[in-house]
Every structure is written in structure tokens, then in C-alpha cells.
Design an enzyme around this catalytic site. Sequence first.
Site, PDB file in Angstrom:
ATOM      1  N   GLU A  75      -2.087   4.872   5.066  1.00  0.00           N
ATOM      2  CA  GLU A  75      -1.003   4.675   6.026  1.00  0.00           C
ATOM      3  C   GLU A  75      -0.046   5.861   6.019  1.00  0.00           C
ATOM      4  OE1 GLU A  75      -1.990   0.520   4.329  1.00  0.00           O
ATOM      5  OE2 GLU A  75      -2.050   2.594   3.650  1.00  0.00           O
ATOM      6  N   CYS A 112       0.769  -1.394   1.195  1.00  0.00           N
ATOM      7  CA  CYS A 112       1.462  -1.518  -0.094  1.00  0.00           C
ATOM      8  C   CYS A 112       2.965  -1.309   0.105  1.00  0.00           C
ATOM      9  CB  CYS A 112       0.909  -0.505  -1.100  1.00  0.00           C
ATOM     10  SG  CYS A 112       1.431   1.205  -0.795  1.00  0.00           S
ATOM     11  N   CYS A 115       4.038   2.215   1.297  1.00  0.00           N
ATOM     12  CA  CYS A 115       3.691   2.429   2.707  1.00  0.00           C
ATOM     13  C   CYS A 115       4.598   1.619   3.622  1.00  0.00           C
ATOM     14  CB  CYS A 115       2.229   2.082   2.952  1.00  0.00           C
ATOM     15  SG  CYS A 115       1.118   3.315   2.222  1.00  0.00           S
TER      16      CYS A 115
END
Length: 160
Positions: A75, A112, A115
Site C-alpha cells: 500500500e 496494516c 499503511c
Amino acid sequence: MKEIEVSSKLQVFESFDELSEEVKSLLEEAISVRKQAYAPYSNFLVGTALLLDNGEVITGSNQENASYPSGLCAERTAIYYAGSKFPEAQIVRMAISAGSKHSITSKPIPPCGACRQAIAEYEVKQSKPIEIYFMGETGTIARSHSLSNLLPFGFDKSVL
């Protein structure tokens, strides 16, 4: 004392057939780039595709390193490239596909925490939500209309 309740609302799609052609195409890009991830340590491959408001599609895959904190998630790889290559463009939509080399990932895998923070920064920068679709290798696909569903009480420039 005051109690605050925080809730998130996501849409869940049972299959690709429920998605628009544009979203299917973006998820297919994420699946394709996931296969190019460099993940020799975790064996967990992630691919991301971004649709920008200028029509460009930017992809990224996770890139690991023996010095673990030096790696970068898919990401953030895609977001930072988009920010560098097209600094004035806005991110309209993000598609994420994740899977393990050890077992089949059949539930949606969200970004996560690091991100989520990076996505939050770009939502604040563009003053517009980023629609996020995320999935495993198979199974259902989740959609959030904004990062705020995935990161309530976000940390941004307003507190600095």
C-alpha cells in the site's frame, strides 16, 4: 466519565460478480502485482492498485528486507509512488489483495497500521475519502468508503 462508542461500517461482497467492471479491473491489477512481491522472509504477498483521478492506475507490491523495518508494504509502495509521480492527482480508489505462500488466505486482509496511517495522510491531503477494497486470495471482498472506517481517531496534521 463519558463513554464513546466507535463503529465501522463495511460492505462485503461474496464474489467478483457483485462488483463493477472498474473495481474488478483494479482488483485484478492488485492480484497480478501481488505475484511480483518480494517476500522471502514472511512469504506473505500483498499487491495494491490505486486508481487516480487522472485515470492513471498505480500498482505496488510489498518489498521485504533482511533488516525487517527497512521493507515496505504494498500500500505504501503504491501511495508514495503515486505521490511522487503525480503529486496533484487524488487517489479515488484502492484495491488490495493479500495471500500467504503457506496457506490459502480466504478472508479480506485490511491494510496494516502503518499503511492505514499513510492512507490517512493522503485522505487529509486531498480532503476527499479514498474508497478501499480488500481481499485475500479467494473469498469475500470488503469495501470501506473511507480510511476513517479502518482507523478511527486518526492522527493527522490538525493535532500538530
